[in-house]
Scaffold this motif. Structure first.
Motif, PDB file in Angstrom:
ATOM      1  N   MET A 215       0.963  -1.239   0.010  1.00 28.97           N
ATOM      2  CA  MET A 215      -0.064   0.139  -0.102  1.00 28.97           C
ATOM      3  C   MET A 215       0.887   1.202   0.086  1.00 28.97           C
ATOM      4  O   MET A 215       0.212   2.215   0.217  1.00 28.97           O
ATOM      5  N   ALA A 216       2.077   1.228  -0.125  1.00 30.25           N
ATOM      6  CA  ALA A 216       3.079   2.297   0.373  1.00 30.25           C
ATOM      7  C   ALA A 216       2.705   3.401  -0.676  1.00 30.25           C
ATOM      8  O   ALA A 216       2.661   4.744  -0.460  1.00 30.25           O
ATOM      9  N   LEU A 217       2.796   3.039  -2.251  1.00 33.15           N
ATOM     10  CA  LEU A 217       2.735   3.926  -3.285  1.00 33.15           C
ATOM     11  C   LEU A 217       1.168   4.781  -3.068  1.00 33.15           C
ATOM     12  O   LEU A 217       1.067   6.188  -3.287  1.00 33.15           O
ATOM     13  N   ALA A 218       0.165   4.016  -2.992  1.00 35.52           N
ATOM     14  CA  ALA A 218      -0.967   4.447  -2.776  1.00 35.52           C
ATOM     15  C   ALA A 218      -1.188   5.472  -1.752  1.00 35.52           C
ATOM     16  O   ALA A 218      -1.532   6.550  -1.655  1.00 35.52           O
ATOM     17  N   ASN A 219      -0.725   5.161  -0.357  1.00 37.43           N
ATOM     18  CA  ASN A 219      -0.562   5.797   0.786  1.00 37.43           C
ATOM     19  C   ASN A 219       0.178   7.344   0.503  1.00 37.43           C
ATOM     20  O   ASN A 219      -0.268   8.212   0.939  1.00 37.43           O
ATOM     21  N   LEU A 220       1.339   7.221  -0.130  1.00 38.74           N
ATOM     22  CA  LEU A 220       1.973   8.293  -0.483  1.00 38.74           C
ATOM     23  C   LEU A 220       1.226   9.245  -1.585  1.00 38.74           C
ATOM     24  O   LEU A 220       1.251  10.472  -1.283  1.00 38.74           O
ATOM     25  N   TYR A 221       0.726   8.813  -2.541  1.00 36.12           N
ATOM     26  CA  TYR A 221      -0.218   9.761  -3.380  1.00 36.12           C
ATOM     27  C   TYR A 221      -1.206  10.316  -2.341  1.00 36.12           C
ATOM     28  O   TYR A 221      -1.466  11.439  -2.577  1.00 36.12           O
ATOM     29  N   ALA A 222      -1.963   9.762  -1.573  1.00 37.93           N
ATOM     30  CA  ALA A 222      -2.846  10.133  -0.579  1.00 37.93           C
ATOM     31  C   ALA A 222      -2.246  11.370   0.390  1.00 37.93           C
ATOM     32  O   ALA A 222      -2.952  12.525   0.226  1.00 37.93           O
ATOM     33  N   VAL A 223      -1.034  11.230   0.695  1.00 44.63           N
ATOM     34  CA  VAL A 223      -0.639  12.092   1.629  1.00 44.63           C
ATOM     35  C   VAL A 223       0.098  13.374   0.676  1.00 44.63           C
ATOM     36  O   VAL A 223       0.188  14.455   1.293  1.00 44.63           O
ATOM     37  N   MET A 224       0.474  13.044  -0.389  1.00 46.01           N
ATOM     38  CA  MET A 224       0.957  14.175  -1.466  1.00 46.01           C
ATOM     39  C   MET A 224      -0.257  14.951  -1.621  1.00 46.01           C
ATOM     40  O   MET A 224      -0.232  16.305  -1.781  1.00 46.01           O
ATOM     41  N   GLU A 225      -1.366  14.351  -1.633  1.00 46.97           N
ATOM     42  CA  GLU A 225      -2.624  15.265  -1.885  1.00 46.97           C
ATOM     43  C   GLU A 225      -2.939  16.136  -0.719  1.00 46.97           C
ATOM     44  O   GLU A 225      -3.724  17.181  -0.700  1.00 46.97           O
ATOM     45  N   GLU A 226      -2.480  15.708   0.480  1.00 48.68           N
ATOM     46  CA  GLU A 226      -2.678  16.484   1.657  1.00 48.68           C
ATOM     47  C   GLU A 226      -1.394  17.542   1.928  1.00 48.68           C
ATOM     48  O   GLU A 226      -1.423  18.002   3.125  1.00 48.68           O
ATOM     49  N   ASP A 255      10.487   2.781  -7.264  1.00 44.19           N
ATOM     50  CA  ASP A 255       8.879   2.886  -7.325  1.00 44.19           C
ATOM     51  C   ASP A 255       8.334   4.107  -7.067  1.00 44.19           C
ATOM     52  O   ASP A 255       7.430   4.863  -7.893  1.00 44.19           O
ATOM     53  N   VAL A 256       8.944   4.815  -6.128  1.00 37.94           N
ATOM     54  CA  VAL A 256       8.632   6.216  -5.885  1.00 37.94           C
ATOM     55  C   VAL A 256       8.881   7.041  -6.920  1.00 37.94           C
ATOM     56  O   VAL A 256       8.136   7.948  -7.656  1.00 37.94           O
ATOM     57  N   LEU A 257       9.866   6.920  -7.304  1.00 35.92           N
ATOM     58  CA  LEU A 257      10.582   7.837  -8.696  1.00 35.92           C
ATOM     59  C   LEU A 257       9.756   7.728  -9.959  1.00 35.92           C
ATOM     60  O   LEU A 257       9.432   8.631 -10.407  1.00 35.92           O
ATOM     61  N   TYR A 258       9.355   6.197 -10.201  1.00 34.80           N
ATOM     62  CA  TYR A 258       8.604   6.193 -11.243  1.00 34.80           C
ATOM     63  C   TYR A 258       7.100   6.674 -11.163  1.00 34.80           C
ATOM     64  O   TYR A 258       6.706   7.394 -12.181  1.00 34.80           O
ATOM     65  N   GLY A 262       5.811   9.780 -13.521  1.00 35.84           N
ATOM     66  CA  GLY A 262       4.532   9.614 -14.122  1.00 35.84           C
ATOM     67  C   GLY A 262       3.339  10.928 -13.738  1.00 35.84           C
ATOM     68  O   GLY A 262       2.682  11.274 -14.628  1.00 35.84           O
ATOM     69  N   LEU A 263       3.654  11.726 -12.510  1.00 34.35           N
ATOM     70  CA  LEU A 263       2.807  12.844 -12.378  1.00 34.35           C
ATOM     71  C   LEU A 263       3.485  14.169 -12.656  1.00 34.35           C
ATOM     72  O   LEU A 263       2.900  15.026 -12.131  1.00 34.35           O
ATOM     73  N   GLY A 264       4.636  13.925 -13.406  1.00 35.76           N
ATOM     74  CA  GLY A 264       5.191  15.144 -13.724  1.00 35.76           C
ATOM     75  C   GLY A 264       6.006  15.952 -12.584  1.00 35.76           C
ATOM     76  O   GLY A 264       6.144  17.148 -12.542  1.00 35.76           O
ATOM     77  N   ILE A 265       6.369  15.313 -11.404  1.00 39.08           N
ATOM     78  CA  ILE A 265       6.808  16.125 -10.423  1.00 39.08           C
ATOM     79  C   ILE A 265       8.555  15.865 -10.248  1.00 39.08           C
ATOM     80  O   ILE A 265       8.922  14.927 -10.451  1.00 39.08           O
ATOM     81  N   GLU A 266       9.285  16.884 -10.039  1.00 39.92           N
ATOM     82  CA  GLU A 266      10.617  17.013 -10.071  1.00 39.92           C
ATOM     83  C   GLU A 266      11.239  16.446  -9.041  1.00 39.92           C
ATOM     84  O   GLU A 266      10.655  16.760  -7.852  1.00 39.92           O
ATOM     85  N   THR A 267      12.475  15.706  -9.024  1.00 37.05           N
ATOM     86  CA  THR A 267      12.926  15.236  -8.026  1.00 37.05           C
ATOM     87  C   THR A 267      14.829  15.416  -8.168  1.00 37.05           C
ATOM     88  O   THR A 267      15.502  15.446  -7.587  1.00 37.05           O
ATOM     89  N   GLY A 268      14.950  15.503  -9.404  1.00 38.24           N
ATOM     90  CA  GLY A 268      16.475  15.840  -9.805  1.00 38.24           C
ATOM     91  C   GLY A 268      17.316  14.541  -9.811  1.00 38.24           C
ATOM     92  O   GLY A 268      18.327  14.485  -9.996  1.00 38.24           O
ATOM     93  N   ILE A 269      16.543  13.296  -9.710  1.00 37.87           N
ATOM     94  CA  ILE A 269      17.228  11.991  -9.521  1.00 37.87           C
ATOM     95  C   ILE A 269      17.024  11.207 -10.850  1.00 37.87           C
ATOM     96  O   ILE A 269      15.988  11.179 -11.535  1.00 37.87           O
ATOM     97  N   ASP A 270      18.288  10.451 -11.140  1.00 41.33           N
ATOM     98  CA  ASP A 270      18.319   9.635 -12.175  1.00 41.33           C
ATOM     99  C   ASP A 270      17.745   8.258 -11.890  1.00 41.33           C
ATOM    100  O   ASP A 270      18.503   7.483 -11.322  1.00 41.33           O
ATOM    101  N   LEU A 271      16.469   7.999 -12.451  1.00 38.33           N
ATOM    102  CA  LEU A 271      15.921   6.659 -12.206  1.00 38.33           C
ATOM    103  C   LEU A 271      16.828   5.554 -12.571  1.00 38.33           C
ATOM    104  O   LEU A 271      16.965   4.490 -11.710  1.00 38.33           O
ATOM    105  N   GLN A 272      17.419   5.680 -13.813  1.00 38.55           N
ATOM    106  CA  GLN A 272      18.112   4.390 -14.107  1.00 38.55           C
ATOM    107  C   GLN A 272      19.247   4.106 -13.277  1.00 38.55           C
ATOM    108  O   GLN A 272      19.684   2.928 -12.927  1.00 38.55           O
ATOM    109  N   ALA A 273      19.861   5.295 -12.865  1.00 38.01           N
ATOM    110  CA  ALA A 273      21.048   5.171 -11.996  1.00 38.01           C
ATOM    111  C   ALA A 273      20.769   4.347 -10.872  1.00 38.01           C
ATOM    112  O   ALA A 273      21.501   3.556 -10.305  1.00 38.01           O
TER     113      ALA A 273
END
Length: 302
Positions: A215-226, A255-258, A262-273
């Motif tokens: 449930m972690a990703l679903a929970n993170l999406y919910a709290v980002m909305e908060e 998984d968080v980076l992906y 997908g949401l167009g949110i910047e992190t500055g981190i290289d997912l493949q790396a």
């Protein structure tokens, strides 16, 4: 509330990810290499070590060697967990950038984890905060079991808010709210943040969710909305909790980076790396990443 436009990721693999690693002590050089790879991938906040008694956490017994051995990248904050004044002083000798203290929203978990009540744990942190202020080092606060406890079950959101406020009032610059056993669901996570942000401004809060029930990703999406815009995660989904039966690792950074990409949110981190780093460290530990994204995408061809 709209989703954040950028998110700060706090990388936990070197500390929370490795501290309970069961397959023997991870070599100091491997820990240092992991931290350096994560910094090169674009991580700006890395919790690198824990200055606790090796009697309680043998895996972190080389904290001083790890902190002293890192080739530090400019713009990267290398932090360490320091539950008491002795831990802080030891960390300061290594040039730590930032430290953290660790409390709980559950009385039973506090007793099992750090052998004292919540009130006693907060009192123990006061000299740590005071000394850190003297030397100009920022302190992060953790609250564990915010969505459930292996001993008490459900935790009231008001209790989480109370402990978070105590840490905030004490001087912690950020409070990380941990679903230590990964039992939370989006509605529970949302309610917990709603209660806590009435006591602590939401910009001072972070989410630290484990993925035991997926449930972690679903929970993170919910709290980002908060309004949450700081997320703790561990590359390859490393980690667990020795005091929480069945608790799997932290949510995987990959998984968080992906999700964020997908949401167009910047992190500055290289997912493949990060994926490649996850394959490297789990190879060192003799297993595969638990990140769904890493398993789907695979490591870069070289």
């Amino acid at each position: 509330m709209p989703l954040p436009t950028s998110v700060k990721l706090f990388e936990m693999a070197p500390r929370d990810g490795l501290q309970n690693e069961p397959g023997g002590i991870v070599p100091t050089g491997t820990k240092i290499a992991l931290i350096e790879r994560l910094a090169k991938a674009g991580m700006t906040h890395i919790e690198a070590a824990s200055f606790v008694s090796p009697k309680w956490v043998p895996q972190m017994g080389d904290a001083a060697e790890v902190m002293s051995g890192i080739k530090r990248q400019p713009g990267v904050v290398y932090s360490a967990l320091t539950p008491n004044l002795k831990g802080l002083e030891n960390a300061l000798e290594t040039g730590v950038d930032e430290v953290a203290v660790f409390g709980a929203a559950s009385e039973a978990f506090s007793q099992k984890n750090i052998n004292c009540s919540i009130a006693e744990s907060l009192a123990r942190f006061e000299p740590v905060l005071e000394r850190a202020r003297e030397v100009g080092i920022r302190v992060r606060g953790y609250v564990s079991c915010v969505l459930g406890c292996p001993y008490e079950g459900e935790i009231a959101p008001g209790k989480v808010a109370e402990v978070a406020k105590a840490l905030y009032d004490m001087g912690c610059y950020e409070i990380s709210l941990g679903d230590t056993i990964g039992v939370g669901t989006p509605m529970a996570a949302r309610r917990m943040i709603e209660a806590t942000r009435q006591q602590v401004p939401v910009e001072f809060l972070a989410a630290h969710f484990h993925d035991t029930y997926g449930m972690a990703l679903a929970n993170l999406y919910a709290v980002m909305e908060e309004g949450i815009s700081v997320i703790d995660a561990a590359t390859a989904g490393l980690g667990g909790c020795p005091y929480a039966k069945g608790a799997s690792g932290n949510v995987a950074t990959e998984d968080v980076l992906y999700l964020l990409e997908g949401l167009g949110i910047e992190t500055g981190i290289d997912l493949q790396a990060v994926i490649d780093t996850g394959y490297w460290i789990t190879g060192q530990l003799g297993r595969k990443p638990s990140s769904k994204v890493a398993l789907a995408k695979g490591r870069a061809s070289s």
